[in-house]
Design an enzyme around this catalytic site. Structure first.
Site, short mmCIF file in Angstrom:
data_model
loop_
_atom_site.label_atom_id
_atom_site.label_comp_id
_atom_site.label_asym_id
_atom_site.label_seq_id
_atom_site.Cartn_x
_atom_site.Cartn_y
_atom_site.Cartn_z
N LYS A 173 37.41 41.50 34.60
CA LYS A 173 36.61 40.38 35.54
C LYS A 173 36.03 41.43 36.95
O LYS A 173 36.81 41.93 37.71
CB LYS A 173 37.47 39.51 36.28
CG LYS A 173 36.55 38.40 36.77
CD LYS A 173 37.41 37.59 38.03
CE LYS A 173 37.54 37.95 39.34
NZ LYS A 173 35.85 38.30 39.91
N GLY A 225 41.24 45.99 45.04
CA GLY A 225 40.44 44.99 45.81
C GLY A 225 41.26 44.87 47.27
O GLY A 225 41.75 46.01 47.57
N SER A 226 41.09 43.70 47.95
CA SER A 226 41.66 43.54 49.18
C SER A 226 43.04 43.44 48.95
O SER A 226 43.60 43.06 48.08
CB SER A 226 40.94 42.57 49.84
OG SER A 226 41.47 41.24 49.21
N THR A 227 43.76 43.81 50.27
CA THR A 227 45.25 43.74 50.32
C THR A 227 45.71 42.24 50.27
O THR A 227 46.92 41.87 49.63
CB THR A 227 45.78 44.28 51.56
OG1 THR A 227 45.34 45.79 51.68
CG2 THR A 227 47.27 44.14 51.68
N ALA A 229 44.27 39.63 48.52
CA ALA A 229 44.37 39.25 47.09
C ALA A 229 45.33 39.96 46.57
O ALA A 229 45.99 39.07 45.49
CB ALA A 229 42.85 39.50 46.60
N GLY A 230 45.63 41.20 46.65
CA GLY A 230 46.76 42.03 45.94
C GLY A 230 48.11 41.42 46.37
O GLY A 230 48.85 41.35 45.27
N GLU A 247 45.40 48.78 43.56
CA GLU A 247 44.71 49.65 44.40
C GLU A 247 44.10 48.73 45.68
O GLU A 247 43.22 47.94 45.49
CB GLU A 247 43.65 50.32 43.64
CG GLU A 247 44.15 50.99 42.25
CD GLU A 247 45.11 52.14 42.80
OE1 GLU A 247 44.98 52.78 43.71
OE2 GLU A 247 45.96 52.68 41.86
N CYS A 281 37.15 52.45 50.27
CA CYS A 281 38.67 52.24 50.54
C CYS A 281 39.25 53.37 51.01
O CYS A 281 40.24 53.18 52.14
CB CYS A 281 39.46 51.82 49.26
SG CYS A 281 39.53 53.10 47.71
N GLU A 380 41.07 47.10 58.32
CA GLU A 380 40.17 47.62 57.70
C GLU A 380 38.69 47.07 57.76
O GLU A 380 38.82 45.87 57.76
CB GLU A 380 40.64 47.51 56.10
CG GLU A 380 39.68 48.24 55.39
CD GLU A 380 39.83 48.04 53.68
OE1 GLU A 380 40.18 47.07 53.26
OE2 GLU A 380 39.72 49.06 53.18
P1 NAD Z 1 38.50 41.11 47.00
O1 NAD Z 1 40.14 41.43 47.13
O2 NAD Z 1 38.02 40.05 47.85
O3 NAD Z 1 37.96 41.30 45.54
C1 NAD Z 1 38.26 41.86 44.52
C2 NAD Z 1 38.36 41.30 43.31
O4 NAD Z 1 39.35 40.44 43.06
C3 NAD Z 1 37.00 40.35 42.93
O5 NAD Z 1 36.71 40.50 41.49
C4 NAD Z 1 37.61 39.11 43.36
O6 NAD Z 1 36.82 38.06 42.66
C5 NAD Z 1 38.98 39.09 42.72
N1 NAD Z 1 39.58 38.30 43.47
C6 NAD Z 1 39.75 37.78 44.92
N2 NAD Z 1 41.03 37.00 44.94
C7 NAD Z 1 41.49 37.14 43.91
C8 NAD Z 1 43.02 36.38 43.61
N3 NAD Z 1 43.65 35.80 44.32
N4 NAD Z 1 43.33 36.55 42.40
C9 NAD Z 1 42.70 37.23 41.30
N5 NAD Z 1 41.57 37.78 41.73
C10 NAD Z 1 41.09 37.67 42.69
O7 NAD Z 1 37.98 42.67 47.52
P2 NAD Z 1 36.32 43.04 47.65
O8 NAD Z 1 35.91 42.51 48.96
O9 NAD Z 1 35.58 42.67 46.24
O10 NAD Z 1 36.64 44.37 47.85
C11 NAD Z 1 36.99 45.12 49.05
C12 NAD Z 1 38.36 45.39 49.21
O11 NAD Z 1 38.83 46.23 48.01
C13 NAD Z 1 38.41 46.42 50.19
O12 NAD Z 1 39.71 46.03 50.98
C14 NAD Z 1 38.85 47.69 49.81
O13 NAD Z 1 39.61 48.52 50.54
C15 NAD Z 1 39.49 47.58 48.66
N6 NAD Z 1 39.27 48.82 47.61
C16 NAD Z 1 40.51 49.44 47.30
C17 NAD Z 1 40.13 50.48 46.62
C18 NAD Z 1 41.36 51.30 45.84
O14 NAD Z 1 41.20 52.03 44.78
N7 NAD Z 1 42.44 51.34 46.64
C19 NAD Z 1 38.77 50.88 45.90
C20 NAD Z 1 38.01 50.07 46.23
C21 NAD Z 1 37.95 48.74 46.90
#
Ligand code: NAD
Length: 496
Positions: A173, A225-227, A229-230, A247, A281, A380
């Site tokens: 996705k 993605g974001s902490t 959502a993680g 990550e 990130c 962040e």
């Molecule tokens: P985000 O968490 O909003 O979204 C990331 C992905 O997760 C998207 O595809 C989104 O649709 C999906 N998503 C969101 N909530 C979800 C849930 N509850 N369940 C399943 N999927 C969900 O993050 P973003 O705004 O797209 O990206 C920015 C963030 O990503 C920043 O915090 C950045 O630090 C982090 N990031 C981390 C790394 C790393 O390798 N550590 C690399 C790039 C970005």
């Protein structure tokens, strides 16, 4: 762009629902296309296709060399499409075209490196302790790979090619901001002979991602993605006891020691804070400077901010693009306002560039006189904003660097390499850099604390897509389980 952006069981399809995602160019504010907003039923169909391909298909039973041959053919096709992919990524998320081309070129090249890793991986070996026991690596199963928008094609390659080389089936996705750039990868893999169902793509937002994570048919979630959502994903995976690799975000500190070479610092930190408009990130967004050289460090950052040229991301002279969405620009601007309110000194930037009428641009921004307890030092921002914090002793600097919820990256700038190694050993992060800012995909990548769980990339990242199985052998079976990595390599030289 068509709305048949779902790839399920070997076919591009539209959604069973009617909702779409409008994808807006961050530099013009105009719609560049619409993608399907996948429903729970679409997700179920994608997962069922992956499950069927994994449980009943041939892919996971192939020799590693045969899987490598498919990926190698796909990489060769993609090499011909770099310009197109680079333009697509620039349209979607605004990264300047020169940088985009460099990143996509390196990304396609990384597929060959992933193939090398695959060959190097020991898939089985025999251990003796009286009797003999084989230790076998088997693919983990059906993987849900969920990606952010900030390096979308590179993320897609890493999150798709790594598990499929391991023999897994994948439902990928992409982020809703960047749903299109995965299509050339899908087409290239399919044309190269990837069986139907091994790779599936569902486009959509958080709800689509949640439906994927909730599915009991998924064996592992690989999330970047974001902490926030993680955490939500980890709790679902915890409940269902399925594997998860996270990550997440960062607020990484660069420590400048008293003996640092200011030009080395400036070169490293310029990329470290501002590249990709700070939407990275591992950005070094907190600079810790000794009081004795504080003004010099602040001035070096101001000079670094001036290195960047904002403008149309399709202009090859542009080095700094817009933020990805209007919402992201609003967020960055709200942090600039917060920093001023918290009492930090805005030294440069913080505004929209006066010469640009359209696009979600924010100037490279430097805050000085920041305290590590301020929110602009702890949260962040994910934009071109760096904060400078003074320190008295090296021990104070190390304590402040570690005083963070995050633990993704960090750096030290010094001429004393022994001291550098000591500082590196004192900082709790998954990655650390000395006098530079680089990303090496041959090494494992990931974070500790709120920056994540597990490691992507490198041999260790590849091996995370396997389960280990221990088989206690009957006498005389040892030959069946000899280390297969060399055997695969010989086979490869015949098939590629
Ligand atoms: P985000 O968490 O909003 O979204 C990331 C992905 O997760 C998207 O595809 C989104 O649709 C999906 N998503 C969101 N909530 C979800 C849930 N509850 N369940 C399943 N999927 C969900 O993050 P973003 O705004 O797209 O990206 C920015 C963030 O990503 C920043 O915090 C950045 O630090 C982090 N990031 C981390 C790394 C790393 O390798 N550590 C690399 C790039 C970005």
């Amino acid at each position: 762009m068509p709305t048949d952006s779902l790839f399920i069981d070997g076919k591009w399809r539209s959604s069973q629902g009617t909702d779409v995602i409008s994808v807006i160019s961050p530099s013009t504010g105009l719609e560049i296309g619409v993608a399907a907003d996948a429903t729970a039923d679409d997700v179920a169909a994608a997962v069922a296709a992956a499950r069927n391909a994994f449980d009943h298909g041939s892919w996971r039973h192939l020799e590693m060399s045969e899987r490598v041959a498919v990926v190698t053919r796909a990489a060769d096709t993609l090499t011909q499409r770099i310009d197109e992919i680079s333009a697509l990524v620039t349209s979607e998320m605004g990264v300047p075209i020169t940088l985009s081309t460099a990143i996509q070129t390196r990304t396609v090249d990384s597929m060959h490196f992933l193939c090398e890793l695959a060959f190097r991986t020991k898939l089985q070996d025999v251990r003796s302790d009286g009797g003999s026991t084989a230790v076998v690596r088997e693919p983990v199963g059906v993987v849900a790979s969920i990606a952010p928008w900030n390096g979308p094609f590179a993320m897609a390659v890493n999150k798709i090619v790594t598990p499929i080389l391991a023999g897994c089936a994948v439902v990928f996705k992409p982020a809703p901001e960047t749903p299109f750039d995965v299509a050339p990868l899908v087409d290239a893999l399919q044309a190269a002979g990837l069986p139907d169902g091994v790779l599936n793509v569902v486009t959509g937002g958080a709800a689509t991602g949640q439906a994927l994570v909730d599915s009991p048919e998924i064996d592992k979630v690989s999330f970047t993605g974001s902490t926030a959502a993680g955490r939500a994903i980890a709790s679902v995976c915890g409940q269902n006891l399925k594997g998860v690799q996270l990550e997440l975000g960062g607020k990484s500190a660069a420590i400048v020691l008293e003996d640092a070479d200011i030009n080395t610092f400036r070169a490293g930190i310029s990329k470290g804070c501002f590249m990709n408009s700070g939407q990275v990130c591992v950005a070094l967004s907190r600079v810790l400077a000794p009081r004795s050289r504080y003004d010099e460090v602040v001035q070096a950052l101001v000079a670094a901010a001036g290195d960047w040229k904002t403008g149309d991301p399709f202009d090859s002279a542009t080095t700094l693009g817009p933020l990805v969405t209007e919402r992201q620009r609003d967020r960055v601007e709200s942090y600039v306002a917060l920093g001023i309110k918290e009492g930090a000194r805005l030294v440069t930037g913080g505004r929209r560039p006066a010469d640009l009428d359209t696009g979600w641009f924010v100037e490279p921004t430097v805050f000085a006189d920041v305290d590590n307890s301020m929110r602009i030092a702890r949260e962040e921002i994910f934009g071109p904003v760096v904060v400078v914090i003074p320190y008295d002793t090296e021990a104070d600097a190390i304590a402040m660097a570690n005083d963070s919820d995050y633990g993704l990256h960090g750096a030290v700038f010094t001429e004393d390499l022994d001291r550098a190694a000591k500082v590196a050993a004192s900082i709790r992060t998954g990655t650390f850099s000395i006098n530079n800012y680089v990303y090496n995909n041959r090494a494992p990548f990931g974070g500790v604390k709120a920056s994540g769980i597990g490691r992507d990339s490198g041999q260790e990242g590849f091996e995370s897509f396997f389960e280990l199985k221990t088989i206690n052998l009957a006498p005389g079976m040892e030959g069946l389980y000899q280390d297969s990595s060399e055997r695969s390599k010989t086979h490869a030289s015949q098939t590629i």
